[in-house]
Design a protein around this motif. Structure first.
Motif, PDB file in Angstrom:
ATOM      1  N   ILE A   1       0.955  -1.021   0.013  1.00 58.58           N
ATOM      2  CA  ILE A   1       0.168  -0.079  -0.007  1.00 58.58           C
ATOM      3  C   ILE A   1       0.793   1.365   0.005  1.00 58.58           C
ATOM      4  O   ILE A   1       0.583   2.361  -0.636  1.00 58.58           O
ATOM      5  N   TYR A   2       1.759   1.251   1.030  1.00 55.35           N
ATOM      6  CA  TYR A   2       2.870   2.444   0.641  1.00 55.35           C
ATOM      7  C   TYR A   2       3.462   2.714  -0.606  1.00 55.35           C
ATOM      8  O   TYR A   2       3.539   4.040  -0.827  1.00 55.35           O
ATOM      9  N   LEU A   3       3.894   1.794  -1.093  1.00 53.25           N
ATOM     10  CA  LEU A   3       4.376   1.989  -2.621  1.00 53.25           C
ATOM     11  C   LEU A   3       3.248   2.456  -3.599  1.00 53.25           C
ATOM     12  O   LEU A   3       3.530   3.187  -4.229  1.00 53.25           O
ATOM     13  N   GLN A   4       2.104   2.031  -3.485  1.00 55.48           N
ATOM     14  CA  GLN A   4       0.856   2.549  -4.290  1.00 55.48           C
ATOM     15  C   GLN A   4       0.564   3.774  -3.843  1.00 55.48           C
ATOM     16  O   GLN A   4       0.365   4.692  -4.877  1.00 55.48           O
ATOM     17  N   MET A   5       0.630   4.413  -2.654  1.00 52.72           N
ATOM     18  CA  MET A   5       0.688   5.485  -2.332  1.00 52.72           C
ATOM     19  C   MET A   5       1.805   6.448  -2.873  1.00 52.72           C
ATOM     20  O   MET A   5       1.466   7.673  -3.411  1.00 52.72           O
ATOM     21  N   ALA A   6       3.003   6.222  -2.798  1.00 55.34           N
ATOM     22  CA  ALA A   6       4.048   6.792  -3.441  1.00 55.34           C
ATOM     23  C   ALA A   6       3.831   6.907  -4.676  1.00 55.34           C
ATOM     24  O   ALA A   6       3.946   8.063  -5.368  1.00 55.34           O
ATOM     25  N   ASP A   7       3.414   5.840  -5.554  1.00 60.17           N
ATOM     26  CA  ASP A   7       3.011   6.131  -7.125  1.00 60.17           C
ATOM     27  C   ASP A   7       2.087   7.136  -7.312  1.00 60.17           C
ATOM     28  O   ASP A   7       2.293   7.788  -8.159  1.00 60.17           O
ATOM     29  N   ARG A   8       0.832   6.994  -6.625  1.00 58.91           N
ATOM     30  CA  ARG A   8      -0.188   8.054  -6.647  1.00 58.91           C
ATOM     31  C   ARG A   8       0.524   9.585  -6.523  1.00 58.91           C
ATOM     32  O   ARG A   8       0.016  10.265  -7.583  1.00 58.91           O
ATOM     33  N   LEU A   9       1.267   9.689  -5.459  1.00 57.75           N
ATOM     34  CA  LEU A   9       1.987  11.115  -5.201  1.00 57.75           C
ATOM     35  C   LEU A   9       2.682  11.258  -6.699  1.00 57.75           C
ATOM     36  O   LEU A   9       2.879  12.474  -7.097  1.00 57.75           O
TER      37      LEU A   9
ATOM     38  N   ASN B   1       1.161   5.608   9.760  1.00 54.72           N
ATOM     39  CA  ASN B   1       2.194   4.988   9.340  1.00 54.72           C
ATOM     40  C   ASN B   1       2.414   4.626   8.089  1.00 54.72           C
ATOM     41  O   ASN B   1       3.617   4.379   7.653  1.00 54.72           O
ATOM     42  N   THR B   2       1.354   4.059   7.400  1.00 48.88           N
ATOM     43  CA  THR B   2       1.550   3.760   6.158  1.00 48.88           C
ATOM     44  C   THR B   2       1.848   4.760   5.014  1.00 48.88           C
ATOM     45  O   THR B   2       2.840   4.880   4.220  1.00 48.88           O
ATOM     46  N   ALA B   3       1.370   6.071   5.495  1.00 49.57           N
ATOM     47  CA  ALA B   3       1.567   7.348   4.855  1.00 49.57           C
ATOM     48  C   ALA B   3       3.114   7.836   5.139  1.00 49.57           C
ATOM     49  O   ALA B   3       3.816   8.179   4.106  1.00 49.57           O
ATOM     50  N   VAL B   4       3.631   7.527   6.286  1.00 51.23           N
ATOM     51  CA  VAL B   4       4.878   7.855   6.656  1.00 51.23           C
ATOM     52  C   VAL B   4       5.910   6.972   5.820  1.00 51.23           C
ATOM     53  O   VAL B   4       6.863   7.519   5.244  1.00 51.23           O
ATOM     54  N   LYS B   5       5.569   5.735   5.666  1.00 49.76           N
ATOM     55  CA  LYS B   5       6.678   4.872   4.864  1.00 49.76           C
ATOM     56  C   LYS B   5       6.520   5.228   3.245  1.00 49.76           C
ATOM     57  O   LYS B   5       7.515   5.412   2.772  1.00 49.76           O
ATOM     58  N   ALA B   6       5.358   5.627   2.843  1.00 50.72           N
ATOM     59  CA  ALA B   6       5.282   6.275   1.432  1.00 50.72           C
ATOM     60  C   ALA B   6       6.179   7.544   1.344  1.00 50.72           C
ATOM     61  O   ALA B   6       6.963   7.898   0.338  1.00 50.72           O
ATOM     62  N   TYR B   7       6.075   8.406   2.425  1.00 54.10           N
ATOM     63  CA  TYR B   7       6.779   9.587   2.268  1.00 54.10           C
ATOM     64  C   TYR B   7       8.285   9.580   2.539  1.00 54.10           C
ATOM     65  O   TYR B   7       9.277  10.049   1.999  1.00 54.10           O
ATOM     66  N   GLU B   8       8.469   8.618   3.358  1.00 53.70           N
ATOM     67  CA  GLU B   8      10.068   8.189   3.399  1.00 53.70           C
ATOM     68  C   GLU B   8      10.709   7.534   2.199  1.00 53.70           C
ATOM     69  O   GLU B   8      11.644   7.862   1.911  1.00 53.70           O
ATOM     70  N   GLU B   9       9.977   6.794   1.548  1.00 49.61           N
ATOM     71  CA  GLU B   9      10.335   6.046   0.298  1.00 49.61           C
ATOM     72  C   GLU B   9      10.522   7.295  -0.794  1.00 49.61           C
ATOM     73  O   GLU B   9      11.365   7.355  -1.494  1.00 49.61           O
TER      74      GLU B   9
END
Length: 117
Positions: free
Chosen positions: A9-17, A47-55
């Protein structure tokens, strides 16, 4: 956002951004939503969003200004384009070409479909 099961999910969020940066929603040095705002928007754990932002920060797509939030790194759009084009060429085109060959689809057919797209 509807998440798929084939990617974290965090990678999908990063992709969306990244998609939003490519679409021009966020510009170089422009502020993006806070981690909490984005988590609420996408209905995920903070926490999932934090992981996306960290990525994204690790990949130098965004950066943090302490106390102010996250911002788009200058040149991020071009960097995302380079990475995504390379991934497309290496991961998607071979399968596409294989299917074209199996189905007897010629590059002229693709060109015509592209013109009508």
């Amino acid at each position: 956002m509807i998440f798929s099961n084939d990617k974290s999910i965090y990678l999908q969020m990063a992709d969306r951004l990244c998609d939003e940066i490519l679409a021009g929603t966020y510009q170089d040095d422009g502020r993006i939503p806070s981690v909490r705002e984005y988590a609420v928007l996408l209905q995920v754990n903070t926490n999932t969003a934090v992981k996306a932002y960290e990525e994204l920060a690790r990949n130098e797509i965004i950066y943090n200004k302490r106390g102010l939030g996250y911002f788009v790194t200058k040149g991020a759009k071009q960097k995302i384009l380079r990475v995504r084009k390379r991934e497309f060429m290496e991961q998607h085109l071979p399968e596409l070409f294989r299917n074209m060959k199996l189905l007897g689809i010629d590059i002229k057919d693709v060109d015509e479909a592209w013109k009508n797209f």
